[in-house]
Scaffold this motif. Sequence first.
Motif, PDB file in Angstrom:
ATOM      1  N   ARG A 285      36.280 -79.066 -48.959  1.00  0.00           N
ATOM      2  CA  ARG A 285      37.200 -80.061 -48.929  1.00  0.00           C
ATOM      3  C   ARG A 285      37.191 -81.338 -48.766  1.00  0.00           C
ATOM      4  NH1 ARG A 285      40.759 -77.286 -47.125  1.00  0.00           N
ATOM      5  NH2 ARG A 285      41.724 -75.780 -48.658  1.00  0.00           N
ATOM      6  N   ARG A 286      36.245 -80.994 -48.188  1.00  0.00           N
ATOM      7  CA  ARG A 286      35.430 -82.363 -47.643  1.00  0.00           C
ATOM      8  C   ARG A 286      34.726 -83.217 -48.546  1.00  0.00           C
ATOM      9  NH1 ARG A 286      34.058 -80.603 -41.240  1.00  0.00           N
ATOM     10  NH2 ARG A 286      33.164 -82.923 -41.807  1.00  0.00           N
ATOM     11  N   VAL A 287      33.828 -82.491 -49.493  1.00  0.00           N
ATOM     12  CA  VAL A 287      32.811 -82.893 -49.895  1.00  0.00           C
ATOM     13  C   VAL A 287      33.573 -82.793 -51.430  1.00  0.00           C
ATOM     14  CG1 VAL A 287      31.057 -82.279 -47.918  1.00  0.00           C
ATOM     15  CG2 VAL A 287      31.821 -80.652 -50.388  1.00  0.00           C
ATOM     16  N   ARG A 288      34.176 -82.709 -51.869  1.00  0.00           N
ATOM     17  CA  ARG A 288      34.762 -83.358 -53.797  1.00  0.00           C
ATOM     18  C   ARG A 288      35.266 -84.058 -53.562  1.00  0.00           C
ATOM     19  NH1 ARG A 288      41.094 -79.582 -53.705  1.00  0.00           N
ATOM     20  NH2 ARG A 288      41.919 -81.359 -51.508  1.00  0.00           N
ATOM     21  N   SER A 289      34.730 -84.681 -54.657  1.00  0.00           N
ATOM     22  CA  SER A 289      34.746 -86.041 -55.140  1.00  0.00           C
ATOM     23  C   SER A 289      36.319 -86.304 -56.185  1.00  0.00           C
ATOM     24  CB  SER A 289      33.876 -85.938 -56.479  1.00  0.00           C
ATOM     25  OG  SER A 289      33.456 -85.469 -57.143  1.00  0.00           O
ATOM     26  N   GLU A 290      36.016 -87.203 -57.224  1.00  0.00           N
ATOM     27  CA  GLU A 290      37.208 -87.485 -57.902  1.00  0.00           C
ATOM     28  C   GLU A 290      37.239 -87.006 -58.835  1.00  0.00           C
ATOM     29  OE1 GLU A 290      40.621 -87.997 -57.307  1.00  0.00           O
ATOM     30  OE2 GLU A 290      39.104 -88.254 -54.638  1.00  0.00           O
ATOM     31  N   GLU A 291      35.638 -86.116 -59.918  1.00  0.00           N
ATOM     32  CA  GLU A 291      35.889 -85.944 -60.782  1.00  0.00           C
ATOM     33  C   GLU A 291      36.337 -84.385 -61.265  1.00  0.00           C
ATOM     34  OE1 GLU A 291      31.537 -83.336 -62.044  1.00  0.00           O
ATOM     35  OE2 GLU A 291      31.701 -85.563 -60.631  1.00  0.00           O
ATOM     36  N   VAL A 292      36.469 -85.224 -62.385  1.00  0.00           N
ATOM     37  CA  VAL A 292      37.231 -83.887 -63.295  1.00  0.00           C
ATOM     38  C   VAL A 292      36.501 -82.308 -63.800  1.00  0.00           C
ATOM     39  CG1 VAL A 292      38.942 -83.663 -65.331  1.00  0.00           C
ATOM     40  CG2 VAL A 292      38.892 -84.910 -64.324  1.00  0.00           C
ATOM     41  N   GLY A 293      37.004 -81.539 -63.130  1.00  0.00           N
ATOM     42  CA  GLY A 293      35.869 -80.477 -63.508  1.00  0.00           C
ATOM     43  C   GLY A 293      35.233 -80.079 -62.657  1.00  0.00           C
ATOM     44  N   GLU A 294      35.141 -80.425 -61.664  1.00  0.00           N
ATOM     45  CA  GLU A 294      33.592 -80.245 -60.653  1.00  0.00           C
ATOM     46  C   GLU A 294      33.007 -78.995 -60.732  1.00  0.00           C
ATOM     47  OE1 GLU A 294      31.978 -82.797 -56.644  1.00  0.00           O
ATOM     48  OE2 GLU A 294      34.215 -82.109 -57.206  1.00  0.00           O
ATOM     49  N   HIS A 295      32.039 -78.456 -59.930  1.00  0.00           N
ATOM     50  CA  HIS A 295      32.623 -76.988 -60.385  1.00  0.00           C
ATOM     51  C   HIS A 295      31.547 -77.060 -58.570  1.00  0.00           C
ATOM     52  CE1 HIS A 295      30.768 -72.016 -60.759  1.00  0.00           C
ATOM     53  NE2 HIS A 295      30.051 -73.131 -60.492  1.00  0.00           N
ATOM     54  N   PHE A 296      31.242 -75.904 -58.069  1.00  0.00           N
ATOM     55  CA  PHE A 296      30.578 -76.036 -56.526  1.00  0.00           C
ATOM     56  C   PHE A 296      30.179 -74.582 -56.473  1.00  0.00           C
ATOM     57  CE2 PHE A 296      33.713 -78.982 -55.425  1.00  0.00           C
ATOM     58  CZ  PHE A 296      32.933 -80.094 -54.266  1.00  0.00           C
ATOM     59  N   ALA A 297      28.946 -73.767 -56.729  1.00  0.00           N
ATOM     60  CA  ALA A 297      28.331 -72.458 -55.691  1.00  0.00           C
ATOM     61  C   ALA A 297      28.356 -72.382 -54.309  1.00  0.00           C
ATOM     62  CB  ALA A 297      26.749 -72.656 -56.604  1.00  0.00           C
ATOM     63  N   ALA A 298      28.727 -70.879 -54.289  1.00  0.00           N
ATOM     64  CA  ALA A 298      28.875 -70.693 -52.702  1.00  0.00           C
ATOM     65  C   ALA A 298      28.003 -69.402 -52.594  1.00  0.00           C
ATOM     66  CB  ALA A 298      30.483 -70.133 -52.152  1.00  0.00           C
TER      67      ALA A 298
ATOM     68  N   ASP B 137      36.897 -74.804 -58.248  1.00  0.00           N
ATOM     69  CA  ASP B 137      36.684 -74.002 -59.020  1.00  0.00           C
ATOM     70  C   ASP B 137      34.903 -73.491 -58.223  1.00  0.00           C
ATOM     71  OD1 ASP B 137      34.403 -73.633 -61.198  1.00  0.00           O
ATOM     72  OD2 ASP B 137      34.995 -74.576 -62.528  1.00  0.00           O
ATOM     73  N   VAL B 138      34.585 -72.166 -57.936  1.00  0.00           N
ATOM     74  CA  VAL B 138      33.903 -71.537 -57.186  1.00  0.00           C
ATOM     75  C   VAL B 138      32.980 -70.689 -57.356  1.00  0.00           C
ATOM     76  CG1 VAL B 138      35.043 -71.376 -55.093  1.00  0.00           C
ATOM     77  CG2 VAL B 138      33.003 -72.018 -54.149  1.00  0.00           C
ATOM     78  N   THR B 139      31.749 -70.504 -57.615  1.00  0.00           N
ATOM     79  CA  THR B 139      31.191 -69.115 -58.069  1.00  0.00           C
ATOM     80  C   THR B 139      30.523 -69.436 -57.280  1.00  0.00           C
ATOM     81  OG1 THR B 139      31.353 -70.200 -59.894  1.00  0.00           O
ATOM     82  CG2 THR B 139      30.028 -67.772 -59.646  1.00  0.00           C
ATOM     83  N   LEU B 140      30.518 -67.474 -55.929  1.00  0.00           N
ATOM     84  CA  LEU B 140      29.887 -67.015 -55.671  1.00  0.00           C
ATOM     85  C   LEU B 140      28.059 -66.068 -56.171  1.00  0.00           C
ATOM     86  CD1 LEU B 140      31.869 -64.538 -53.488  1.00  0.00           C
ATOM     87  CD2 LEU B 140      30.773 -66.595 -52.451  1.00  0.00           C
ATOM     88  N   VAL B 141      26.943 -67.309 -55.534  1.00  0.00           N
ATOM     89  CA  VAL B 141      25.531 -66.729 -56.688  1.00  0.00           C
ATOM     90  C   VAL B 141      25.135 -66.102 -55.409  1.00  0.00           C
ATOM     91  CG1 VAL B 141      26.031 -68.300 -58.052  1.00  0.00           C
ATOM     92  CG2 VAL B 141      24.960 -69.157 -55.200  1.00  0.00           C
ATOM     93  N   GLU B 142      23.956 -65.237 -55.030  1.00  0.00           N
ATOM     94  CA  GLU B 142      22.888 -64.827 -54.768  1.00  0.00           C
ATOM     95  C   GLU B 142      21.641 -66.853 -54.187  1.00  0.00           C
ATOM     96  OE1 GLU B 142      22.978 -61.901 -53.129  1.00  0.00           O
ATOM     97  OE2 GLU B 142      24.707 -61.140 -53.915  1.00  0.00           O
ATOM     98  N   PRO B 143      21.227 -65.868 -52.813  1.00  0.00           N
ATOM     99  CA  PRO B 143      19.799 -67.311 -52.386  1.00  0.00           C
ATOM    100  C   PRO B 143      19.210 -67.198 -53.056  1.00  0.00           C
ATOM    101  CG  PRO B 143      20.819 -65.894 -51.388  1.00  0.00           C
ATOM    102  CD  PRO B 143      22.051 -65.085 -52.019  1.00  0.00           C
ATOM    103  N   ARG B 144      18.674 -68.225 -53.735  1.00  0.00           N
ATOM    104  CA  ARG B 144      17.601 -68.205 -54.008  1.00  0.00           C
ATOM    105  C   ARG B 144      16.825 -68.242 -53.595  1.00  0.00           C
ATOM    106  NH1 ARG B 144      17.688 -74.170 -57.347  1.00  0.00           N
ATOM    107  NH2 ARG B 144      20.461 -74.210 -58.418  1.00  0.00           N
TER     108      ARG B 144
END
Length: 304
Positions: free
Chosen positions: A230-243, A269-276
């Motif tokens: 919430r603290r880093v999101r932008s105004e960009e439409v459709g912004e996607h994050f990985a967690a 809009d966030v997707t859980l991913v495995e660490p690289r």
Amino acid sequence: MTAAVLAIDAGQTGIKVRVREHDIVFPGIRTGEPLLPQLAAVTHAAIERTGAEVSVVSAGVSGLTTRESDAAALLARIDDAAVHEVILAHDSTTSFLGALGDTRGAVVAAGTGVVTLAVGAERVARVDGWGYLMGDAGSGYWIGREALDAVMREYDGRGPTTALRAVAEDRWPDLSQAYIHLQSDPERVSVVASFAAHVARLASEGDAVSQNITVRAGGELAHSVETALRRVRSEEVGEHFAACAIGGVFRSPQLREAFASHIAASEFDVTLVEPRGHGIDGAAALAGLAPQHPLAHAVSVAHT
């Protein structure tokens, strides 16, 4: 032979060092002693052991304070003519780079303690990591503390029965004296955190109290991730994050399920991913971090 990058991932349980094809583990940092002399000593020992000519030292360090985040001071302590650059950052930064690389998202690293770091298009947010006395919600210590609270509530008659009581009695047969033993134990933080593994086991075996603690821990960790995003999101439409969730606490299937359930129900809009990769990979990546990257302001750099 070209000069090398010496990467350091410094934690309280161990210090991992990578230089060329060599991976070395040293004893963990001693939190009661000055940090920079310890990092300089590890650098010297690694160079001596590997025989590598090192030009850059990049380090991610657990519990790094603003005062200690002084790459120039570390460079002076290393005092090696071949070393011309030192890069120093908190291990939340290197954990993020190791797990997600150059991706918008959040990494929650939960072991004995916990810290969450989120990176957006322009901003960075750190959530929690405030230690066992003031924070670390959902961490191994937090889980262990909740377990011992539940044990003593049952002992007093203030709470429901739980299989955790037998675990505590194995360690302290007289529960009325347990708090005295624990308060006087110099390893009390790790002792309390050790109960997290029992909570995970007993939750899987059906102990209702352990299940409740586990679900609440997953919720706390997810809350930190959501707060950071919430603290880093932008105004960009459709912004996607990985967690990405890393650390021993997430070995509990029930905790991970609770965490994932909260993330799936979040507003993002966030997707859980495995660490690289791992923290040591992130420490190595510090050497290539672009100056315009949002994380760059959290990194101390010094050159000769």
